[in-house]
Design an enzyme around this catalytic site. Structure first.
Site, PDB file in Angstrom:
ATOM      1  CD  GLU A   1      12.389   3.732   9.492  1.00  0.00           C
ATOM      2  OE1 GLU A   1      12.179   4.539  10.417  1.00  0.00           O
ATOM      3  OE2 GLU A   1      12.536   4.051   8.310  1.00  0.00           O
TER       4      GLU A   1
ATOM      5  CE  LYS B   1      -1.837   2.646   3.247  1.00  0.00           C
ATOM      6  NZ  LYS B   1      -1.712   3.972   2.633  1.00  0.00           N
TER       7      LYS B   1
ATOM      8  CB  CYS C   1      11.844   8.514  10.407  1.00  0.00           C
ATOM      9  SG  CYS C   1      12.854   7.695   9.184  1.00  0.00           S
TER      10      CYS C   1
ATOM     11  CD  GLU D   1       8.869  11.633  13.834  1.00  0.00           C
ATOM     12  OE1 GLU D   1       7.856  10.938  14.058  1.00  0.00           O
ATOM     13  OE2 GLU D   1       9.840  11.227  13.167  1.00  0.00           O
TER      14      GLU D   1
ATOM     15  N   GLY E   1       6.375   4.549   9.059  1.00  0.00           N
ATOM     16  CA  GLY E   1       5.490   5.684   9.274  1.00  0.00           C
ATOM     17  C   GLY E   1       5.535   6.123  10.724  1.00  0.00           C
ATOM     18  CB  SER E   2       3.209   8.107  12.717  1.00  0.00           C
ATOM     19  OG  SER E   2       2.038   7.326  12.786  1.00  0.00           O
ATOM     20  CB  THR E   3       5.612   6.102  17.093  1.00  0.00           C
ATOM     21  OG1 THR E   3       6.980   6.225  16.711  1.00  0.00           O
ATOM     22  CG2 THR E   3       5.522   5.234  18.336  1.00  0.00           C
ATOM     23  CD  GLU E   4      -1.530   8.733  15.804  1.00  0.00           C
ATOM     24  OE1 GLU E   4      -0.718   9.592  15.360  1.00  0.00           O
ATOM     25  OE2 GLU E   4      -2.762   8.839  15.678  1.00  0.00           O
ATOM     26  CB  VAL E   5       0.242   4.382  12.020  1.00  0.00           C
ATOM     27  CG1 VAL E   5      -0.209   3.262  11.098  1.00  0.00           C
ATOM     28  CG2 VAL E   5      -0.634   5.615  11.831  1.00  0.00           C
ATOM     29  N   GLY E   6       2.218   2.678  14.007  1.00  0.00           N
ATOM     30  CA  GLY E   6       2.984   1.468  14.291  1.00  0.00           C
ATOM     31  C   GLY E   6       2.335   0.634  15.391  1.00  0.00           C
TER      32      GLY E   6
END
Lengths: 517, 574
Positions: free
Chosen positions: B342, B266, B376, B473, B319-324
């Protein structure tokens, strides 16, 4: 398709696919291909210092193809100077990114692919190799090997080491330096690439001596190496003879490593010379008398075919030739019968011609040696099933020859024949055949044919050989290490193992204030 | 063949692409006279066969712009733009790529992708969703079946295909670089020289690994023969970010394909274009159908479908830590798929007083501002030792003020727009928070243009560790400079973060360099340099910056299952 570089004149080979090319080649045109015929040093072409030249022959016709500059000690010295200069700290080659070395090797692969037809033709005319074999197998292997080593260039990892105490320790895998490389005549291009590709991917510089029988394709490679963009002095090619140019390399005080492929006899000389001179690193890939063991439970069709190809491939001139075929008693007669049938199917002739299945031996010396060993076989009581003599009225052709009832003490069961002469022996038990198979000074390759998993794995462990094939033979690939136990050689070529022979490991230890895991 | 081709205008090489001031097309340094010819050649009708015809049309327009030589500093002409309509020529499909074919979304929905330099819509792209992910997974599974062409292929041939893909990307380098700039906003010079260069090198690097990632034979106790096979994991879902669309795609595809996996990717909704173009090249390179499937779409729909899919064996996300967090959770709740992440960072960059000051200022600036601060690994906490602090701040401000912000297609531009309005607003929010919390705004702090998402290069001094701008960030061109006294102090402060992606130290002292580099809790430590990337070196995060590593030999580990095979034998011998 062919461009008029490198001395091409009027070769008309265009617009046909694949193997049909060769029927349009005539020898007068081929000679025009072979330029330059000089010594390649510093990306330039030089006459020999002595002014000498030597003739190169077509083994299919015994005719002289051309003359090549004859390199000697003085020329080797020049080449070493160039290689040493290219290896100096701060040089283009030393400061180059490893990935860029890989890119150059990939570029060289592209050029070999582009000129595949020319190079295959040279291998055929010069080495007596079947054109189709040269084109498909040899050139295919060259291209793949170059690409394989290209990939390694930036993947040769040193390590960081958890040393005791307050130290930071790491290793660097550094190139050894100037590598002398002496190439045989049986696979002139493949062996050249097996030598230069790992050496270059690790960042070494090389002085190459191609065989005096087959210098042409190596010289052509000189022009491709230059075209690919390797800096001057990184690859130097000195055509010449073993006792002069070869000896100069192995005795040289400023060559850091020597790699040799050829006879065990000469291998000893090389190692001795290295010992006498500067203790240069030595890798040797030498002769063999490889056992091929056929059990009664094997797929007989496949076994007969692999055993046949394993011996007769390239006129028997392979260091890995399966030249001691041990067949289990119950299927012995049938195996011999089918092997004879297979050997009799051959069409001998001009290796450039389509339909020809066996070309000439490389030269008169080999030709005579093989005939002499055939005579010894007859005299010592082996049963000559077919062949046994020369073929045709010119060229060094030998009939495909099969001996049965061979016993281990016969010369043809002990010495490397390097010709189209198959020895078939009988065995009864596993223990017996392991002992007999290992009872040789050689240890290059071995094979076993069986459907039994226990037998297969027992032999994989028991056979003293650098390569063991199970239910196949001659399966070689750039990814796999290759080399000999015992007097078949020292070291390994190809695979990741092959790279170890072209690096020095340097340990760097730095005092640090405080260590933490 | 259903080809959703968006092709406005009549040719390349004329007119202007964006509303930013300054000429879009610089004088072409290699050979401007050919421009017209290229435009004429490439303005073929849309009726020619696809994709070969498309590739040829592009080839024609690009061939004159190819840069000869490895390190040619001159840039090729930008192969986008078409007349006064200010629209690019997008002569390739904007659909979903499954089984080497192009598909509309099952829902028939599309979404707009926006040029961040103008805020205008570039084009509509098919919007993939759960149903499309399901289709893609089916294709991938079929391609991964035992006995399939992909499973039976020689490893070296996988490498050959990857090398071929690199060749094709190199061929279309200028076009891809322009697409990247158009969609993402990064300066064209950077797209062309940095992103595309790294993409090609990354693919070539992994091409080489394909037949070199060795299993082992193992001296197991007892009468056994024991070996390992490194087998591909299977269907890999890969979710890639918008900050380096092409490069992140290469980082993901390279190791996955080298090791023989199949991929459902994606791409970020902000930047789908270059990845879709690469899809064409994947087909052209000769990868079998179903090996790579590419779905443009959104995170909460397509991304979520991937991470919670029961038939995807592994998910890799950047991507972001939140989505991670969401991805790891989805993997846990579905089929325990393998996860590599990552994620974000708040990377410390430590400047000791003995450092080469010119170099340190230069690198610290680059470490933060590169790619509009959208990295990042951005060095977003610049710790400077007390005795050089004032000088460092002064020079950093000078440098930030001199940074050229503008039209990313202008060769002089160093900083383009942020990727979208959301990021733009978020960054401006952080800047006001910084001011509110008492950091000293030394320059910048505002939008840099009337339209588009441009933000002035911003520098904060006197930043304290507790401030929001020192902890979160920002992902924008906002530099935080902090003061420190001792080495022990700075190590503790540097490590006091939930992140651990990268770190750097600038010093001439060998002991300090070794001590600091070993003490920092970060996946990458640079000494006297910053943002040094190469396909050879592994990259990834400690702590909440991620799981696993990408690139290098280590990067392959995430894409193989190790299978141990043990065979009973009659008798063992050493």
């Amino acid at each position: 398709l062919l461009n008029p570089r490198a001395g091409f004149t009027s070769v008309r080979l265009c617009n046909r696919k694949g193997l049909q090319y060769n029927s349009y080649i005539c020898v007068t045109n081929i000679v025009a291909l072979f330029r330059p015929l000089q010594i390649f040093i510093n990306n330039e072409w030089h006459d020999s210092i002595s002014g000498k030249k030597f003739p190169v022959f077509n083994p299919a016709t015994e005719e002289k193809i051309c003359e090549v500059e004859e390199g000697d000690k003085a020329d080797v010295d020049e080449a070493v100077k160039a290689a040493r200069k290219a290896f100096e700290l701060g040089s283009t080659w030393r400061t180059m990114d490893a990935s860029e070395r890989g890119r150059l090797l990939n570029k060289l692969a592209d050029l070999v692919e582009r000129d595949r037809l020319i190079l295959a033709t040279m291998e055929t005319v010069d080495g007596g190799k079947l054109f189709s074999t040269a084109y498909l197998m040899d050139l295919g292997a060259c291209i793949k090997t170059l690409r394989y080593c290209a990939g390694w260039a930036d993947k040769i990892h040193g390590r960081t080491v958890p040393m005791d105490g307050n130290f930071f320790t790491f290793t660097r895998h550094e190139p050894i330096g100037v590598c002398g490389q002496i190439i045989p005549w049986n696979f002139p291009l493949v062996m050249l690439i097996w030598k230069i590709a790992p050496a270059l991917c690790c960042g070494n510089t090389v002085v190459v001596k191609p065989a005096e029988q087959t210098p042409l394709s190596a010289l052509y490679m000189g022009s491709l190496i230059k075209e690919a963009g390797f800096p001057p002095g990184v690859v130097n090619i000195v055509p010449g003879f073993g006792p002069t140019a070869g000896a100069a390399i192995s005795h040289h005080m400023d060559i850091d490593k020597v790699a040799f492929t050829g006879s065990t006899e000469v291998g000893k000389l090389i190692k001795e010379a290295a010992g006498k001179s500067n203790l240069k690193r030595v890798t040797l890939e030498l002769g063999g008398k490889s056992p091929n063991i056929i059990f009664a439970d094997a797929d007989l069709d496949a076994a007969v075919e692999f055993a046949h190809i394993g011996l007769f491939y390239h006129q028997g001139q392979c260091c890995i030739a399966g030249s001691r075929i041990f067949v289990e008693e119950p299927i012995y007669d049938e195996f011999v019968r089918r092997s004879i049938e297979r050997a009799k199917k051959y069409t001998l002739g001009d290796p450039l011609k389509p339909g020809v299945q066996q070309g000439p031996q490389i030269d008169k010396e080999q030709f005579k040696k093989i005939l002499e060993l055939i005579e010894s076989g007859k005299k010592e009581g082996a049963k000559l099933e077919c062949g046994g003599g020369p073929w045709g009225d010119k060229g060094y052709f030998i009939q495909p020859t099969v001996f049965s009832n061979v016993t281990d003490d016969m010369r043809i069961a002990k010495e490397e024949i390097f010709g189209p002469v198959q020895q078939i022996m009988k065995f009864k038990t596993v223990d017996e055949v392991i002992k007999r198979a290992n009872n040789t000074t050689y240890g290059l390759a071995a094979a076993v044919f069986t459907k039994d998993i226990d037998k297969a794995l027992t032999f994989a462990a028991a056979l003293q050989a650098g390569t063991v094939w199970v239910n196949c033979y001659s399966a070689l690939s750039a990814q796999c290490p290759f080399g000999g136990f015992k007097m078949s050689g020292n070291g390994r070529e190809m695979g990741e193992y092959g790279l170890h022979e072209y690096t020095e490991v340097k340990t760097v230890t730095i005092k640090i204030p405080q260590k933490n895991s | 063949m259903a080809v959703n081709t968006l092709r406005k205008g009549k040719g390349h090489g004329e007119g202007r692409l964006s509303a930013e001031s300054g000429p879009l097309f610089q004088e072409h340094p290699v050979g401007s006279p050919v421009r017209g010819a290229a435009a004429r050649q490439s303005s073929r009708g849309p009726g020619h066969s696809f994709p070969r015809g498309r590739a040829q049309a592009l080839g024609a327009s690009l061939s004159v712009q190819r840069v000869p030589g490895e390190h040619q500093p001159k840039l090729p002409l930008i192969p986008l733009g078409s007349g006064s309509k200010a629209q690019p020529c997008l002569a390739f499909s904007l659909q979903i790529f499954i089984n080497n074919e192009w598909h509309d979304a099952v829902s028939k929905k599309t979404f707009p992708t926006i040029n961040p330099a103008t805020g205008e819509v570039i084009c509509q792209v098919a919007e993939g969703d759960k149903a499309d992910v399901d289709k893609a997974v089916q294709a991938a599974k079929a391609a991964f079946q035992l006995g399939s062409p992909w499973r039976r292929m020689d490893a070296s041939h996988r490498g050959k295909l990857l090398n071929r893909l690199a060749d094709l990307i190199e061929r279309d380098r200028a076009y891809l670089a322009a697409l990247e700039t158009l969609d993402n906003g990064k300066p064209y010079a950077i797209s062309y020289l940095v992103d595309l260069d790294m993409v090609v090198k990354c693919l070539r690097y992994f091409a080489g690994w394909s037949d070199k990632f060795h299993g082992k034979t193992i001296p197991l106790d007892g009468d056994f023969f024991c070996y390992t096979r490194h087998e591909p994991v299977g269907v890999c879902g890969q979710i890639i970010p918008w900050n380096f669309p092409l490069l992140m795609q290469a980082w993901k595809l390279g190791p996955a394909l080298a090791t023989g996996n199949v991929v459902v990717m994606k791409v970020a909704e902000q930047t789908p274009l270059s990845a879709l173009y690469v899809a064409n090249l994947i087909k052209e390179a000769g990868f079998p159908p179903g090996v790579v499937n590419i779905i443009p779409g959104y995170g909460p729909t397509a991304g979520a479908a991937i991470s919670s899919h029961m038939d995807i064996d592994k998910v890799a996300f950047t991507g972001s830590t939140e989505v991670g967090h969401l991805i790891q959770k989805a993997a846990a709740e579905s089929n325990l798929k393998r996860v590599t992440l990552e994620l974000g960072g708040k990377s410390p960059n430590i400047i000791m007083s003995d450092a080469d000051m010119d170099w340190a200022v230069d690198q610290a600036h680059f470490a933060l501002f590169f790619n509009q601060g959208q990295c990042c690994c951005a060095g977003s906490r610049t710790y400077v030792q007390e005795d050089v602090y004032n000088e460092f701040v002064e020079r950093s401000v000078e440098k930030a003020k001199a940074r050229v912000v503008g039209n990313p297609f202008d060769f002089k531009t160093e900083q383009g727009p942020q990727v979208d309005e959301e990021q733009f607003k978020k960054i401006l929010g952080y800047i006001s928070t910084g001011q509110r919390e008492g950091a000293k705004l030394l320059c910048g702090g505002n939008p840099a243009a009337d339209r588009g998402y441009f933000i002035q290069p911003t520098v904060f001094g006197d930043v304290q560790d507790s401030m929001t701008i020192a902890r979160e960030e920002i992902f924008g061109p906002v530099m935080q400079i902090l003061k420190f006294k001792t080495i022990e102090e700075v190590i503790e402060r540097a490590n006091d973060s939930k992140y651990g992606l990268a770190a750097a130290v600038f010093t001439k002292d060998l002991d300090k360099a070794n001590f600091v580099s070993q003490s920092l809790r970060a996946g990458t430590v640079w000494i006297n340099c910053y943002d040094v990337f190469g396909a050879q070196a592994p990259f990834g995060g400690y702590k909440a910056s991620g799981n696993g590593r990408e690139l290098g030999e280590y990067g392959l580990e995430a894409y193989v299952e190790v299978k141990n095979v043990t065979i009973k034998i009659p008798q063992k011998n050493s």
